[in-house]
Design a protein around this motif. Sequence first.
Motif, PDB file in Angstrom:
ATOM      1  N   TYR A  11      99.777 -72.945 -38.891  1.00  0.00           N
ATOM      2  CA  TYR A  11     101.115 -73.515 -38.703  1.00  0.00           C
ATOM      3  C   TYR A  11     102.091 -73.134 -39.822  1.00  0.00           C
ATOM      4  O   TYR A  11     103.135 -73.771 -39.986  1.00  0.00           O
ATOM      5  CB  TYR A  11     101.023 -75.042 -38.615  1.00  0.00           C
ATOM      6  CG  TYR A  11     100.056 -75.534 -37.568  1.00  0.00           C
ATOM      7  CD1 TYR A  11     100.183 -75.152 -36.223  1.00  0.00           C
ATOM      8  CD2 TYR A  11      98.992 -76.369 -37.908  1.00  0.00           C
ATOM      9  CE1 TYR A  11      99.282 -75.596 -35.269  1.00  0.00           C
ATOM     10  CE2 TYR A  11      98.087 -76.819 -36.949  1.00  0.00           C
ATOM     11  CZ  TYR A  11      98.242 -76.431 -35.638  1.00  0.00           C
ATOM     12  OH  TYR A  11      97.351 -76.874 -34.692  1.00  0.00           O
ATOM     13  N   HIS A  14     105.765 -72.925 -39.128  1.00  0.00           N
ATOM     14  CA  HIS A  14     106.419 -74.222 -38.961  1.00  0.00           C
ATOM     15  C   HIS A  14     106.688 -74.854 -40.318  1.00  0.00           C
ATOM     16  O   HIS A  14     107.772 -75.366 -40.583  1.00  0.00           O
ATOM     17  CB  HIS A  14     105.519 -75.181 -38.164  1.00  0.00           C
ATOM     18  CG  HIS A  14     105.600 -75.015 -36.692  1.00  0.00           C
ATOM     19  ND1 HIS A  14     104.790 -75.722 -35.825  1.00  0.00           N
ATOM     20  CD2 HIS A  14     106.389 -74.237 -35.910  1.00  0.00           C
ATOM     21  CE1 HIS A  14     105.079 -75.387 -34.579  1.00  0.00           C
ATOM     22  NE2 HIS A  14     106.028 -74.480 -34.609  1.00  0.00           N
ATOM     23  N   GLN A  25     104.937 -81.223 -39.183  1.00  0.00           N
ATOM     24  CA  GLN A  25     103.697 -80.753 -38.574  1.00  0.00           C
ATOM     25  C   GLN A  25     102.714 -81.896 -38.385  1.00  0.00           C
ATOM     26  O   GLN A  25     102.014 -81.971 -37.371  1.00  0.00           O
ATOM     27  CB  GLN A  25     103.068 -79.654 -39.426  1.00  0.00           C
ATOM     28  CG  GLN A  25     101.902 -78.955 -38.752  1.00  0.00           C
ATOM     29  CD  GLN A  25     102.303 -78.272 -37.450  1.00  0.00           C
ATOM     30  OE1 GLN A  25     103.265 -77.510 -37.401  1.00  0.00           O
ATOM     31  NE2 GLN A  25     101.583 -78.563 -36.382  1.00  0.00           N
ATOM     32  N   ALA A  52     101.853 -75.473 -30.945  1.00  0.00           N
ATOM     33  CA  ALA A  52     102.516 -76.238 -31.998  1.00  0.00           C
ATOM     34  C   ALA A  52     101.587 -77.229 -32.676  1.00  0.00           C
ATOM     35  O   ALA A  52     101.917 -77.777 -33.727  1.00  0.00           O
ATOM     36  CB  ALA A  52     103.720 -76.983 -31.421  1.00  0.00           C
TER      37      ALA A  52
END
Length: 248
Positions: A11, A14, A25, A52
């Motif tokens: 991630y 992100h 997150q 995601a």
Amino acid sequence: MSLSDAELGRYARHIVLPQVGGVGQRKFWQSRIVVVGAGGIGSAVIPAFAGAGIGQITIIDDDVVELGNLHRQPLFRERDVGYSKADLALQFVQRLNHHVKATPVLKRIDAENAAELLADHDLVIDGSDNFATRLAVSDACVKLGIRLISAAAVQFQGQVGLFRSKPCYRCFVGNAFDAEDCDNCAELGVLGALTGTVGSFAALLALNSIAGVGEDQAGHVHVFDGEKLSWRPIRIPADRNCRACGSA
């Protein structure tokens, strides 16, 4: 909840976003989201959520894959015809991200069971193909106090709206569409790429809402014209006589 080294790597793009970061997150991981319909809209929403790192995804769909679905539902392949969409969507999520818990529900959601199926979730994305289902889902979300994103695509037009109890989706469409025999894309047609566009926008709206990115979009419907390639936001006023949220 702390992210493992593998998750930090997964991630990373992100986390480097100042609007998301590690806090955002973690909010994704803590979220419990229902996706109603694993069709054209769901085929964009489900991969976006799995990618995601949404912690829990419940996929509600009692349908099986048909050949006519494949032009707009890239979750599935020709070999999947005849098999459960919800089960196949689960397999997709498991292949993409083992950190995400996905639960298939092979039931048709309606006014009788909607509240039970949606309870204990934080957000619902409805990509179903008829007003009866959409209104049943909306009414249950109002009752339970759950955020709802309603996404639809037909012919060359798409609509995506975020509703937080009041105004609700019923304020937008009224009571005239409770019947299940209203027009849908099976009768009117839909460009395959449109469902992906609308589903991706719905997923982005959901992720922004969870992470607190941008302005609050509750009470707004975003209308997409697939011929002019333009988006237009519409503010939906609350209907004080709405039978779902009028007294909320």
